[in-house]
Scaffold this motif. Structure first.
Motif, PDB file in Angstrom:
ATOM      1  N   SER A  42      48.143  40.377  33.995  1.00 20.83           N
ATOM      2  CA  SER A  42      49.069  41.430  33.581  1.00 20.83           C
ATOM      3  C   SER A  42      50.456  40.847  33.309  1.00 20.83           C
ATOM      4  CB  SER A  42      49.149  42.533  34.640  1.00 20.83           C
ATOM      5  OG  SER A  42      49.620  42.032  35.873  1.00 20.83           O
ATOM      6  N   ASN A  75      54.350  43.805  35.658  1.00 23.15           N
ATOM      7  CA  ASN A  75      53.851  44.230  34.332  1.00 23.15           C
ATOM      8  C   ASN A  75      54.672  45.321  33.668  1.00 23.15           C
ATOM      9  OD1 ASN A  75      53.222  46.320  36.094  1.00 23.15           O
ATOM     10  ND2 ASN A  75      51.272  46.778  35.126  1.00 23.15           N
ATOM     11  N   ILE A 125      48.464  46.953  31.570  1.00 19.05           N
ATOM     12  CA  ILE A 125      47.434  46.892  32.593  1.00 19.05           C
ATOM     13  C   ILE A 125      46.263  46.078  32.038  1.00 19.05           C
ATOM     14  CG2 ILE A 125      48.055  49.062  33.725  1.00 19.05           C
ATOM     15  CD1 ILE A 125      45.726  50.395  32.258  1.00 19.05           C
ATOM     16  N   THR A 126      45.568  45.387  32.916  1.00 17.59           N
ATOM     17  CA  THR A 126      44.433  44.569  32.485  1.00 17.59           C
ATOM     18  C   THR A 126      43.217  44.872  33.347  1.00 17.59           C
ATOM     19  OG1 THR A 126      45.097  42.740  33.924  1.00 17.59           O
ATOM     20  CG2 THR A 126      45.897  42.693  31.661  1.00 17.59           C
TER      21      THR A 126
END
Length: 211
Positions: free
Chosen positions: A75, A99, A112-113
């Motif tokens: 992120s 992030n 967001i990841t």
């Protein structure tokens, strides 16, 4: 890279996760929408969407990621790439750990990841034309599609984590005026020490980004 464009979606992140999982779309690809009604923000919070803002997600095979990128730093990595994208166009945005995109002291967006199988799904939201009370708006004039295309162009030859980290280490000092969250706990960042893998040491406690 294929870009799927919509007038309205509940969430670009959820759409892309579902379509990649079902095999309906193949990474690398991206999705963008003019209006997002149920966007997902940090810690599962709702990212409020206004038409004309930036709502997009990108799916990349893990093989496209830098070999030295720690999973817990994804992120930071992609949020910093977006910061560099808008900064190159003249923005004064900066990245608050891990992030959140900020303009001065107001949040203007975030990243967001999620790792799904052999793919990384990256969701990014940026306030470009309007923002809820207490939030900020990007300080450059561009369109959501132009912003996405420039971001994707930067991914064609992505920098290493070492390159990103060497730049972010200096910018991290700005984050020390703020706080972060670990579960339901609020942690002050004034004494945090940034580690090489993107995690923090706050006292004797190690804090890892889980976004």
């Amino acid at each position: 890279m294929t870009i799927y464009s919509f007038e309205r979606l509940p969430s670009t992140q959820k759409w892309l996760v579902e379509k990649v999982a079902s095999g309906e779309v193949k990474p690398p690809c991206a999705v963008i929408t003019e209006l997002q009604t149920e966007g997902v923000g940090s810690r599962g919070s709702r990212w409020i969407g206004r038409r004309g803002n930036f709502f997009a997600s990108v799916a990349l095979p893990a093989t496209m990621l830098p070999s030295d990128l720690p999973l817990g730093a994804t992120s930071i990595y992609f949020a910093f790439l977006m910061k560099k994208t808008v900064q190159k166009a003249g923005s004064s945005a900066w990245l608050k750990w891990p992030n959140d995109l900020y303009l001065e002291d107001r949040k203007i967006g975030g990243c967001i990841t999620a790792k799904k199988g052999g793919n990384m799904i990256v969701g990014i939201g940026v306030n470009m034309v309007d923002a809820p009370r207490g939030f900020g708006v990007l300080d450059i004039k561009t369109t959501p599609m132009e912003l996405l295309e420039t971001f994707l162009e930067n991914l064609k030859n992505p920098p290493s984590w070492k390159q990103i980290f060497s730049n972010y280490r200096l910018e991290f000092e700005k984050s020390k005026n703020y706080c972060t969250h670990a579960g339901d706990e609020t942690l002050q960042l004034r004494d945090a020490v940034l580690q090489n893998d993107g995690s923090l040491m706050i006292g004797k406690r190690r804090v890892v980004s889980s976004r």
